[in-house]
Design a protein around this motif. Structure first.
Motif, PDB file in Angstrom:
ATOM      1  N   ILE A   4      31.034  39.829  43.042  1.00 31.18           N
ATOM      2  CA  ILE A   4      31.951  38.689  43.039  1.00 31.18           C
ATOM      3  C   ILE A   4      32.400  38.467  41.596  1.00 31.18           C
ATOM      4  N   ALA A   5      33.692  38.700  41.333  1.00 32.74           N
ATOM      5  CA  ALA A   5      34.191  38.605  39.954  1.00 32.74           C
ATOM      6  C   ALA A   5      35.595  38.011  39.965  1.00 32.74           C
ATOM      7  N   PRO A   6      35.719  36.675  40.020  1.00 32.22           N
ATOM      8  CA  PRO A   6      37.064  36.061  40.076  1.00 32.22           C
ATOM      9  C   PRO A   6      37.924  36.382  38.866  1.00 32.22           C
ATOM     10  N   ALA A   7      37.301  36.721  37.724  1.00 29.40           N
ATOM     11  CA  ALA A   7      38.091  37.020  36.526  1.00 29.40           C
ATOM     12  C   ALA A   7      38.925  38.284  36.692  1.00 29.40           C
ATOM     13  N   ARG A   8      38.535  39.151  37.635  1.00 34.62           N
ATOM     14  CA  ARG A   8      39.267  40.402  37.837  1.00 34.62           C
ATOM     15  C   ARG A   8      40.447  40.243  38.799  1.00 34.62           C
ATOM     16  N   ARG A  12      47.198  38.436  45.446  1.00 35.16           N
ATOM     17  CA  ARG A  12      46.771  37.693  46.631  1.00 35.16           C
ATOM     18  C   ARG A  12      45.742  38.478  47.437  1.00 35.16           C
ATOM     19  N   GLN A  13      45.974  39.771  47.594  1.00 33.19           N
ATOM     20  CA  GLN A  13      45.046  40.587  48.363  1.00 33.19           C
ATOM     21  C   GLN A  13      43.667  40.593  47.725  1.00 33.19           C
ATOM     22  N   GLN A  14      43.620  40.724  46.416  1.00 30.50           N
ATOM     23  CA  GLN A  14      42.323  40.711  45.737  1.00 30.50           C
ATOM     24  C   GLN A  14      41.636  39.357  45.893  1.00 30.50           C
ATOM     25  N   LEU A  75      40.309  28.934  40.390  1.00 34.47           N
ATOM     26  CA  LEU A  75      41.633  28.323  40.297  1.00 34.47           C
ATOM     27  C   LEU A  75      42.521  29.096  39.326  1.00 34.47           C
ATOM     28  N   ALA A  76      41.902  29.621  38.250  1.00 35.03           N
ATOM     29  CA  ALA A  76      42.665  30.459  37.323  1.00 35.03           C
ATOM     30  C   ALA A  76      43.128  31.739  38.021  1.00 35.03           C
ATOM     31  N   ALA A  77      42.256  32.300  38.841  1.00 39.01           N
ATOM     32  CA  ALA A  77      42.612  33.505  39.602  1.00 39.01           C
ATOM     33  C   ALA A  77      43.754  33.208  40.565  1.00 39.01           C
TER      34      ALA A  77
END
Length: 881
Positions: A4-8, A12-14, A75-77
């Motif tokens: 789980i890596a929201p920074a990456r 939308r698909q990711q 939220l940044a993602a």
């Protein structure tokens, strides 16, 4: 387990994939997470599946907080995904895919619209290609009608579908029509990131401007695509029905086989209707059939055009009038290259052909072709291949162009915006694709094919389609393997199928576990199907529990089924409550059931409201039921108005019911017939004719049939043929049957042949059966095969049965096997049953099992039913799911 890596996250698909991973790693159910996050179950389901697009910021924050995550990086993602989505939308609007003014396009753009490039020919000493496309040769009638209908799109949005075989000029005719009639419009050719997804995203994002042609070349790639295809069809229906978004023209082309698949009604009793939305869309569309070629008279009129282009001269000088367009598209050269290919190259083509005809998508991964091709080479051939790099050599041969035309295989070149592929992809030439569907229809691929498909199929949907093909051929081991691979890739349909397989083997806990996984993945129908299986097994308690779980997952059909169970036990109050709950969720069957209950209770006003609500939701049969209600109540004028409304909404049986109810009243029937004739309602005329015939009024029946036939009703013409034959007027009967055959309807000739056969005129019957077959009626071949079998010509019978199976269905082989079995030829019957199973007739496998059982081999019969056949056609050994 994925990290789980929201920074990456960038797209939308990711974002959807990471949220789904967060959901699954937490062991959540939709209901528990909805409760923890303060969201609805539907919102959680849409967030996990991505069906609602990018979640709102508040939704996302609640979702990830409930999962124990810091919402800030998420939220940044989301912000990055929104930015990427807007950039992509701007690209589409700016003209990513030929979204340009039609009049500004040239013939090179036509090739990008997937018009086949024409051959080059030697003109004197040099090879000449005077233009990208040869001059167009219009076909009067077809092209005139197409252009009129295309021009009419300027008045209101519409969909036109041009149906025809590969390389019959469908796409070129559409291109010429829009250039001639809609030159100031724009054209959009949806291709990426995936054809169905491109359409739904553009329509949902309101990215299609008025005065646009939506170009759906080979529309089966958009509509025959599982869930995504149904979404495309539903989105197009809504789009075309919204006047403020038009005018637009959806211009599609399609092969006849795919049109038959997409428009076939499974019947009211069928539980599965995989093409409901596509069928509704195509029923509303205008369908035109492209002629296969030219008549001799047309070629005379085009002689000046032909003389001015060496390619046209070569085509008309080398091919029959019906094959000129195929010659121009290089079809004969493609077929020759396939037939004369060396064994390795031919094996690669067979792998590609079988993958396509059994359901794999358009683009075939290189590892699939390589691993599968080995299975098509016998030991002797394999030993004779000395080239260690044989597969690369075969690919080079098959992809090499000839006379500037693509080879049998075309290397797919991804666009910059396409998702990256893990291996090279290839596309089989359209003409060979269609050719293989007949030539190889009766063949089952080898083991290597199925193994390669499970390992290397491109998408989960490709896996599920191939699994279905394995099931239809009795290859149950490979069906399970393919479904397992698709399930591991997250396909809920595969989970549902595996759940059913578990249930049939008695593993109820495993079945429920898989059904719940499918429900968590967004497919509550798995629980529904399992519940029905329990109900059929008389496990009412288990069925009700599963129905309730499916209902809790948002499936209104489960509420409908629960209501039916309550009604069958006499609990009318609870049944009505459940039906109302299902109706409130949009279930039209529940609305109609409630209406029926209100009607029986004497509450006609509420029944009327419910029937109309169901009709407004798309159930045209509700109008027919409402018409019947008012007819019973004595309001005949309102009843007739509703019957006609139901017919216009796509329910032709309403006209039959209307005619049936009027036919006893001679005066009323005459008035109805006049109104129907004035309105062009040929089905009403036909139905009235059938009623008059049933009452013994042959003269009145024939008059009505003639009116309907003259207006183009094929069924009425068939009835006239039969009536003339019964009256002893054989010459007139044949004249009428040939009139139908001229319109490519061979059925009247076949019916006439059957009547001659019953009268003992076998010679005349065989002549007419052959004429029917020549007119395109493949069922006539089946009748000829039966006649050959009855006369002892078994070789001729099998030859005709194979031709019929190629053109119709493998059931013809099963019928012939039954005849052999009745004649005591058990060995011949078993061979034909196996051939039918190889061709996809799953019922033939049950006949094989029955024959084993009757021969005293109960163990072999049970093993055949449970474990199926090997790809080589032998009974499988026991294997575990």
């Amino acid at each position: 387990m994925s990290v789980i890596a929201p920074a990456r996250i960038q797209t939308r698909q990711q974002l959807t994939e990471q949220l789904a991973e967060l959901f699954h790693q937490g062991g959540w159910s939709h209901h528990r997470l909805a409760e923890a996050a303060g969201l609805s179950s539907a919102t959680v389901l849409g967030t996990v599946n991505g069906t609602t697009g990018i979640p709102r910021a508040g939704t996302l924050q609640a979702f990830v907080t409930a999962c124990g995550q810091d919402p800030a990086p998420w939220l940044a993602a989301r912000g990055r995904a929104v930015k990427a989505e807007r950039a992509q939308a701007a690209t589409v609007k700016a003209g990513r895919l030929l979204d340009r003014v039609i009049g500004e396009l040239n013939d090179s753009d036509a090739l990008r619209l997937e018009i086949h490039q024409a051959i080059t020919v030697r003109d004197g000493a040099a090879v000449r290609s005077p233009s990208v496309l040869p001059p167009y040769m219009p076909r009067p009638g077809f092209d005139d009608r197409l252009r009129r209908e295309v021009a009419a799109a300027g008045e209101s949005s519409r969909m036109i579908v041009v149906v025809g075989d590969s390389s019959t000029g469908k796409t070129r005719a559409c291109w010429e029509a829009i250039r001639a009639e809609l030159a100031t419009w724009r054209i959009w050719h949806p291709l990426t990131p995936d054809r169905p997804i491109a359409v739904t995203e553009a329509l949902r994002g309101d990215l299609i401007a008025p005065r646009t042609v939506i170009w759906l070349n080979e529309a089966q790639f958009y509509l025959d695509a599982g869930v995504e295809g149904e979404q495309v069809a539903a989105a197009l229906q809504e789009f075309l029905a919204t006047p403020t978004r038009g005018p637009v023209l959806v211009l599609a082309s399609m092969w006849p086989d795919f049109q038959n698949v997409l428009t076939k009604d499974p019947g009211a009793s069928a539980r599965d209707d995989p093409h409901r939305a596509a069928r509704a869309l195509l029923d509303q569309a205008l369908t035109l059939t492209a002629p296969r070629g030219f008549t001799s008279e047309q070629l005379v009129h085009l002689s000046d055009v032909i003389a001015g282009d060496p390619r046209l001269r070569a085509a008309t000088g080398s091919a029959a009038p019906s094959r000129i367009i195929q010659f121009l598209a290089g079809a004969p050269q493609l077929l020759l290259r396939y037939q004369q290919a060396d064994p390795a190259a031919q094996a690669v083509l067979w792998a590609a052909m079988d993958a396509r005809r059994l359901g794999h998508g358009l683009y075939l991964p290189e590892p699939l072709l390589q691993a599968a091709a080995c299975g098509y080479l016998d030991s002797d051939t394999w030993d004779q291949i000395t080239d260690s790099d044989w597969f690369t050599t075969a690919l080079d041969t098959l992809t090499a162009p000839h006379r500037q035309l693509p080879g049998p295989l075309l290397r797919h070149r991804p666009r910059p915006e396409d998702p990256s592929a893990t291996s090279p992809l290839y596309r089989l030439a359209d003409y060979l694709d269609q050719h293989a569907r007949t030539e190889r229809r009766l063949l089952c691929p080898p083991t290597a094919f199925w193994t390669a498909a499970a390992q290397h199929a491109r998408t989960p949907r490709d896996l599920t389609q191939l699994a279905l093909a394995a099931h239809q051929r009795g290859r149950y081991r490979h069906k399970a393997l393919l479904y397992r691979q698709a399930a591991d890739a997250g396909d809920p349909t595969a989970l549902q199928e595996l759940a059913q397989m578990r249930e049939k083997t008695g593993d109820r806990k495993g079945a429920e576990r898989l059904a719940h996984r499918a429900a968590d993945a967004g497919d509550a129908t798995a629980l529904l199907v399992l519940a029905r299986m329990r109900e059929e097994a008389w496990d009412r308690k288990g069925a009700e529990r599963l129905y309730r779980q499916a209902a809790d997952a948002g499936n209104s059909v489960a509420l409908q089924e629960l209501a039916g169970m309550r009604r069958r036990t006499g609990d009318w109050e609870e049944a009505e409550r459940l039906y109302r709950q299902a109706a409130d969720a949009g279930n039209t069957i529940a609305m109609r059931a409630l209406a029926g209950m209100r009607k029986r209770a004497g509450d006609l006003e509420e029944a009327d409201r419910l029937y109309r609500q169901a009709a407004d939701a798309g159930a045209s049969v509700a109008l027919q039921e409402l018409a019947g209600m008012w007819e019973e109540a004595g309001d005949l004028e309102e009843a007739e108005r509703l019957y006609r409304q139901a017919a216009h909404a796509g329910n032709p049986t309403a006209l039959w019911e209307l005619a049936q109810n009027r036919a006893r009243d001679q005066e009323g029937a005459e008035q109805l017939a006049h109104r129907a004739a004035d309105a062009g309602e040929t089905e009403t005329l036909w139905a009235l004719g059938a009623m008059r015939q049933g009452f013994g009024d042959r003269e009145g029946a024939e008059r009505l049939y003639r009116q309907a036939a003259d207006a183009g009703n094929a069924r009425a013409l068939r009835m006239l043929v039969g009536m003339r034959e019964e009256a002893g007027n054989r010459e007139e009967a044949e004249r009428l049957a040939h009139r139908a055959a001229d319109a490519r309807d061979g059925q009247p000739l076949r019916v006439l042949a059957g009547m001659r056969e019953e009268a003992g005129d076998r010679k005349g019957a065989e002549r007419l059966y052959r004429q029917a077959a020549d007119a395109g009626d493949a069922h006539a071949l089946k009748a000829l095969a039966r006649m050959r079998e009855e006369t002892g010509d078994r070789e001729g019978a099998e030859r005709l049965a194979h031709r019929a199976a190629d053109a119709v269905t493998p059931i013809v082989l099963q019928d012939l096997a039954g005849m052999r079995e009745e004649a005591g030829d058990r060995k011949g019957a078993e061979r034909l049953y196996r051939q039918a199973a190889d061709a996809g007739n799953g019922a033939a496998l049950q006949d094989l099992a029955r024959m084993r059982e009757e021969a005293g081999d109960q163990e072999g019969a049970d093993r055949l039913r449970r474990f199926g056949l090997t790809p080589e056609g032998e009974v499988e050994v026991a294997w575990k799911l």
